[in-house]
Design a protein around this motif. Structure first.
Motif, PDB file in Angstrom:
ATOM      1  N   SER A 454      10.873   5.271  52.266  1.00  0.00           N
ATOM      2  CA  SER A 454       9.788   4.656  53.034  1.00  0.00           C
ATOM      3  C   SER A 454       9.146   5.620  54.030  1.00  0.00           C
ATOM      4  N   THR A 455       9.501   6.904  53.933  1.00  0.00           N
ATOM      5  CA  THR A 455       8.924   7.896  54.845  1.00  0.00           C
ATOM      6  C   THR A 455       7.418   8.019  54.620  1.00  0.00           C
ATOM      7  N   MET A 456       6.656   7.969  55.690  1.00  0.00           N
ATOM      8  CA  MET A 456       5.198   8.121  55.619  1.00  0.00           C
ATOM      9  C   MET A 456       4.741   9.108  56.698  1.00  0.00           C
ATOM     10  N   TYR A 457       3.654   9.778  56.406  1.00  0.00           N
ATOM     11  CA  TYR A 457       3.039  10.700  57.366  1.00  0.00           C
ATOM     12  C   TYR A 457       1.652  10.169  57.699  1.00  0.00           C
ATOM     13  N   HIS A 458       1.445   9.867  58.979  1.00  0.00           N
ATOM     14  CA  HIS A 458       0.181   9.302  59.446  1.00  0.00           C
ATOM     15  C   HIS A 458      -0.623  10.396  60.136  1.00  0.00           C
ATOM     16  N   HIS A 459      -1.837  10.610  59.680  1.00  0.00           N
ATOM     17  CA  HIS A 459      -2.711  11.645  60.236  1.00  0.00           C
ATOM     18  C   HIS A 459      -3.802  10.948  61.058  1.00  0.00           C
ATOM     19  N   TYR A 471      -7.185   6.069  63.807  1.00  0.00           N
ATOM     20  CA  TYR A 471      -5.837   6.043  63.254  1.00  0.00           C
ATOM     21  C   TYR A 471      -5.843   5.981  61.727  1.00  0.00           C
ATOM     22  N   ASP A 472      -4.836   6.653  61.155  1.00  0.00           N
ATOM     23  CA  ASP A 472      -4.576   6.580  59.712  1.00  0.00           C
ATOM     24  C   ASP A 472      -5.812   6.897  58.869  1.00  0.00           C
ATOM     25  N   TRP A 473      -6.562   7.908  59.284  1.00  0.00           N
ATOM     26  CA  TRP A 473      -7.671   8.320  58.425  1.00  0.00           C
ATOM     27  C   TRP A 473      -7.133   8.933  57.133  1.00  0.00           C
ATOM     28  N   LEU A 474      -5.850   9.324  57.176  1.00  0.00           N
ATOM     29  CA  LEU A 474      -5.171   9.769  55.967  1.00  0.00           C
ATOM     30  C   LEU A 474      -3.689   9.479  56.119  1.00  0.00           C
ATOM     31  N   VAL A 475      -3.082   8.921  55.063  1.00  0.00           N
ATOM     32  CA  VAL A 475      -1.644   8.647  55.044  1.00  0.00           C
ATOM     33  C   VAL A 475      -1.059   9.263  53.786  1.00  0.00           C
ATOM     34  N   THR A 476       0.018  10.062  53.942  1.00  0.00           N
ATOM     35  CA  THR A 476       0.663  10.696  52.790  1.00  0.00           C
ATOM     36  C   THR A 476       2.155  10.434  52.859  1.00  0.00           C
ATOM     37  N   ASN A 477       2.825  10.633  51.725  1.00  0.00           N
ATOM     38  CA  ASN A 477       4.269  10.435  51.704  1.00  0.00           C
ATOM     39  C   ASN A 477       5.026  11.680  51.261  1.00  0.00           C
TER      40      ASN A 477
END
Length: 577
Positions: A454-459, A471-477
């Protein structure tokens, strides 16, 4: 009758004669004595055999033919051949009388008094008579007088008289100060050829490519009736890949009326919206930042116990590292600190003191010219594992943690008041802050949340102009190790992930793609990643590698020799020692 005798030289000095090799001796005074005497003859008009007639046909100077011919090929052709001047021993010159007198005196004495009022006329005379040493003296004098009020005129003068060194130095001054000069009256006097030459230069120092377009438009608007026809010609020198579609649509498109201008705009839109066609649209020069003379700074030897630092400075122009060794480490050794570069200094902030294992709010900076440490105002909050970046003349400390508390706070250091102050906090907080980078004149803060699958990276983007977040203009895993903006593609954001790939996100079409590593990429774990002008720099397995987005290829940089201990990688686009 007297007996003949053989006389021998009187060698009363009793010098040794066994030395077979004669010694050649020269007098440094001989030529000076002769030239001083010839100068006296000139002043007294003795033995003069030619007459020089100035532009007004009244001012006449008597001189010595041999001296003139030895000094100038123009005089040699005039008096040493079959020309009328040789027969009459008279020569007319298109030089004003007082200037001609100064030049002839220089020929006899090798010295001349230059002033701001006379140097231009003397330089013209030196060019006419092909007196190269005198030209050099005049050019050196002019270079010392270069400023924003005269550099354009000097550049044009130097180009007209083929004074290459003077032109290069004045052109450099123009390029370095273009932001100021585009508002000066001399700028509006340039013709289209001269303006094109400056606009096409990669050495132009501007805040952004937008300034290049604005300077073009101000030149046209100064005499719109006669200059509007040059719009498409000048637009070819604007580097559209460095402009955002929003700027093109709002500022450039309304100003363009010709078919050629519309074609250039259409081509620019295609560049931004269809990345797969980029190689066929522009040359690499059109995608390169102007006046990019930055460096990559790598620091090794960092350890919890202190010790001397080794700093390597990589310059793309040299394609090599310059090393600074034995630099004193911080008095207060630390771990888990934040670091960034700021106005020619390395900034180290916060972290955990290695001696007491306590958090610290200390902020230290290493001057990269003197390589001496000094201190800045302490952070408002003691923190570790946080990100740092510099933007718009300020330093930002983002997130981090203290004990079991994760921070969402942001501090900004303003050098004008020498204090840290809080700005708008984030919605996210995390024990792991991956990266803080600068993109679109905003801070991009990448935060890790969750664990395992469930790890996510919020940019997230922070805009300092209005103190707000997107917020969250890009989300990657993917397992993220670094982010960076490659400024040459103004709509692209690049992310390096640990499985040795690069993710490109396009702001306009809001889509992402994994970029091919290319045949030249050396595989290995990536520890650091930094945007560097129109390149991406990655470090891992003791190798530095450089990614070229235009060519979509990697190359291995020269080996970094000092890789003992922890390596910090910091790109710096403005510092040039």
């Amino acid at each position: 009758m007297t007996e003949s005798t053989t006389t021998t030289p009187n060698r009363s000095l009793n010098l040794k004669t066994e030395t077979p090799t004669p010694e050649t001796c020269k007098s440094s005074e001989h030529f000076n004595i002769i030239m001083n005497k010839i100068h006296d003859f000139f002043n007294e008009k003795k033995f003069c055999d030619v007459t020089l007639i100035a532009k007004d046909n009244i001012y006449q100077i008597e001189a010595h033919k041999m001296i003139l011919c030895a000094s100038s090929d123009v005089f040699l052709g005039m008096f040493g051949g079959s020309m009328r001047e040789a027969a009459e021993n008279k020569g007319n010159l298109d030089i004003e009388g007082p200037i001609l007198e100064l030049v002839i005196k220089y020929i006899y004495t090798a010295s001349i008094e230059l002033t701001a009022d006379t140097v231009e006329d003397i330089l013209r005379a030196a060019c006419l008579l092909q007196l190269t040493p005198l030209k050099s003296l005049c050019c050196d004098f002019i270079v010392k007088q270069l400023d924003s009020s005269n550099c354009l005129g000097i550049a044009l003068f130097a180009e007209q008289y083929n004074l290459d060194d003077l032109y290069k130095q004045s052109e450099t001054f123009v390029c370095d100060n273009f932001g100021k000069l585009r508002k000066d009256e001399e700028f509006f006097k340039l013709d289209v050829y001269q303006l094109s030459k400056f606009l096409s230069s990669s050495d132009l120092r501007v805040d952004s490519e937008e300034d290049v377009f604005r300077s073009l438009m101000s030149w046209i608007d100064h005499d719109k009736t006669n200059r509007e026809e040059f719009m498409s010609k000048l637009l070819h020198h604007v580097r559209f890949p460095l402009l955002t579609p929003k700027f093109i649509a709002s500022c450039i498109e309304p100003s363009c009326k010709s078919i050629e201008c519309e074609r250039l705009i259409c081509k620019a839109y295609k560049w931004h919206l269809l990345p797969e066609f980029r190689l066929s649209l522009y040359t690499e020069k059109h995608t390169q930042l102007r006046n990019f003379n930055g460096m990559v700074m790598a620091i090794s030897g960092w350890s919890a116990n202190g010790g001397a630092l080794n700093i390597g400075l990589y310059y793309p122009v040299l394609n090599d590292w310059i090393y600074k060794s034995g630099i004193p480490a911080l008095t207060f050794g630390r771990e888990d600190f934040g670091s960034t570069s700021f106005k020619g200094k390395l900034i180290i902030a916060g972290g955990v003191l290695t001696t007491t294992k306590e958090l610290t709010d200390r902020v230290d900076c290493l001057d990269l010219k003197t390589f001496k440490w000094s201190s800045l105002a302490p952070l408002n909050t003691k923190r570790k594992l946080f990100g740092m970046a510099s933007l718009n003349g300020c330093i930002y400390a983002v997130g981090g943690c203290q004990g079991g508390v994760n921070f969402n706070t942001i501090e900004k250091y303003d050098p004008s008041i020498k204090q840290w102050k809080y700005v708008a906090p984030m919605n996210y907080s995390s024990p792991v802050l991956v990266c803080v980078s600068v993109t679109l004149n905003k801070l991009c803060v990448s935060i890790k949340t969750g664990q395992g699958m469930s790890t996510m990276y919020h940019h997230n983007l922070y805009d300092p102009a209005n103190d707000t977040w997107t917020y969250d203009w890009l989300v990657t895993n993917d397992n993220l190790v670094g982010t960076g903006t490659v400024s040459v593609f103004s709509n692209d954001f690049f992310i390096a992930v640990a499985k040795n790939s690069i993710l490109r996100y396009n702001y306009v079409i809001k889509s992402s793609e994994v970029i091919s590593l290319g045949k030249t990429f050396v595989k290995g774990d990536c520890d650091h990643c930094e945007g560097f002008g129109d390149r991406m720099i990655a470090y891992g397995n003791n190798l530095f590698q450089e990614y070229n987005p235009f060519r979509d290829e990697w190359k291995t940089m020269p080996k970094f020799e000092n890789t003992q201990g922890k390596v910090l990688l910091i790109s710096n686009q403005s510092y040039n020692p």
